[in-house]
Design an enzyme around this catalytic site. Sequence first.
Site, PDB file in Angstrom:
ATOM      1  N   PHE A 155      17.732  23.184 -13.176  1.00 46.35           N
ATOM      2  CA  PHE A 155      17.503  22.354 -12.007  1.00 46.35           C
ATOM      3  C   PHE A 155      16.887  21.037 -12.455  1.00 46.35           C
ATOM      4  O   PHE A 155      15.754  20.991 -12.923  1.00 46.35           O
ATOM      5  CB  PHE A 155      16.569  23.076 -11.020  1.00 46.35           C
ATOM      6  CG  PHE A 155      16.214  22.259  -9.806  1.00 46.35           C
ATOM      7  CD1 PHE A 155      17.145  22.017  -8.810  1.00 46.35           C
ATOM      8  CD2 PHE A 155      14.931  21.748  -9.653  1.00 46.35           C
ATOM      9  CE1 PHE A 155      16.817  21.272  -7.684  1.00 46.35           C
ATOM     10  CE2 PHE A 155      14.586  21.008  -8.532  1.00 46.35           C
ATOM     11  CZ  PHE A 155      15.535  20.767  -7.547  1.00 46.35           C
ATOM     12  N   ALA A 156      17.664  19.951 -12.337  1.00 40.40           N
ATOM     13  CA  ALA A 156      17.210  18.602 -12.694  1.00 40.40           C
ATOM     14  C   ALA A 156      16.790  17.878 -11.423  1.00 40.40           C
ATOM     15  O   ALA A 156      17.545  17.848 -10.457  1.00 40.40           O
ATOM     16  CB  ALA A 156      18.328  17.839 -13.392  1.00 40.40           C
ATOM     17  N   GLU A 186      11.839  17.185 -23.292  1.00 37.85           N
ATOM     18  CA  GLU A 186      10.772  17.299 -22.299  1.00 37.85           C
ATOM     19  C   GLU A 186       9.415  17.568 -22.940  1.00 37.85           C
ATOM     20  O   GLU A 186       8.419  17.721 -22.240  1.00 37.85           O
ATOM     21  CB  GLU A 186      11.106  18.398 -21.281  1.00 37.85           C
ATOM     22  CG  GLU A 186      12.393  18.157 -20.517  1.00 37.85           C
ATOM     23  CD  GLU A 186      12.426  16.829 -19.770  1.00 37.85           C
ATOM     24  OE1 GLU A 186      11.362  16.333 -19.346  1.00 37.85           O
ATOM     25  OE2 GLU A 186      13.528  16.276 -19.604  1.00 37.85           O
TER      26      GLU A 186
END
Length: 154
Positions: free
Chosen positions: A5-6, A79
Site C-alpha cells: 500500500f503506497a 524507506e
Amino acid sequence: MPNYFAYGSNMSQDQIRARCPSHKFICAAELPGYKLAFTRYSSKRECGVADIDPAPGQSVWGALFEVNDEDLAKLDRHEGAHLSPPAYVRVQVQVAASDGGSLDAITYEVLDKAAAEHSPNVEYLSLILDGARKWGLPQAYQETLRRFEDQSER
C-alpha cells in the site's frame, strides 16, 4: 506475492516503476483509522515526507500494488527500514479496496515521529498528487492533498 500500500511518493508511477519493477496495480485503496501526516524530515528531499498517523474516524487513500519479495527488499532500503534505528518500519495493514473488499497489505510507517510536522515541498507533493491522479483516488482526497501543497508554498 505481497500487496504493498503506497500512500506517499511511491504512488508516482515513475518512482514505483524504478523501485519495484515487478509492481502490478491492483486498485485504489483506503486505509481506515489513519491520517496522512508529515512527521519526518528528509535531508535528501529537504522537506517533510509522508507518514501514516493513527487517527480514529479518518483514513488515508493510496495505491495498492502487488510486488515480488525482491522488490519489497528494495523498498525496505529506500524507506530506511534497514537502518538502525530505522527511518520507517514495515507494518501489516488491512485496506478497503475500491470494490468494497478488504485486503491485507504491507506499508511503511515512521518509527520516530517528530512532535511537530515538517512541511513537504512542492516537488515532493507533486509526486503524491501525480500518483493520486494516475490511480484514480477520490477527488475529495485529491483536494485534501492539494491543501498540503497550498501550505508548502507559504
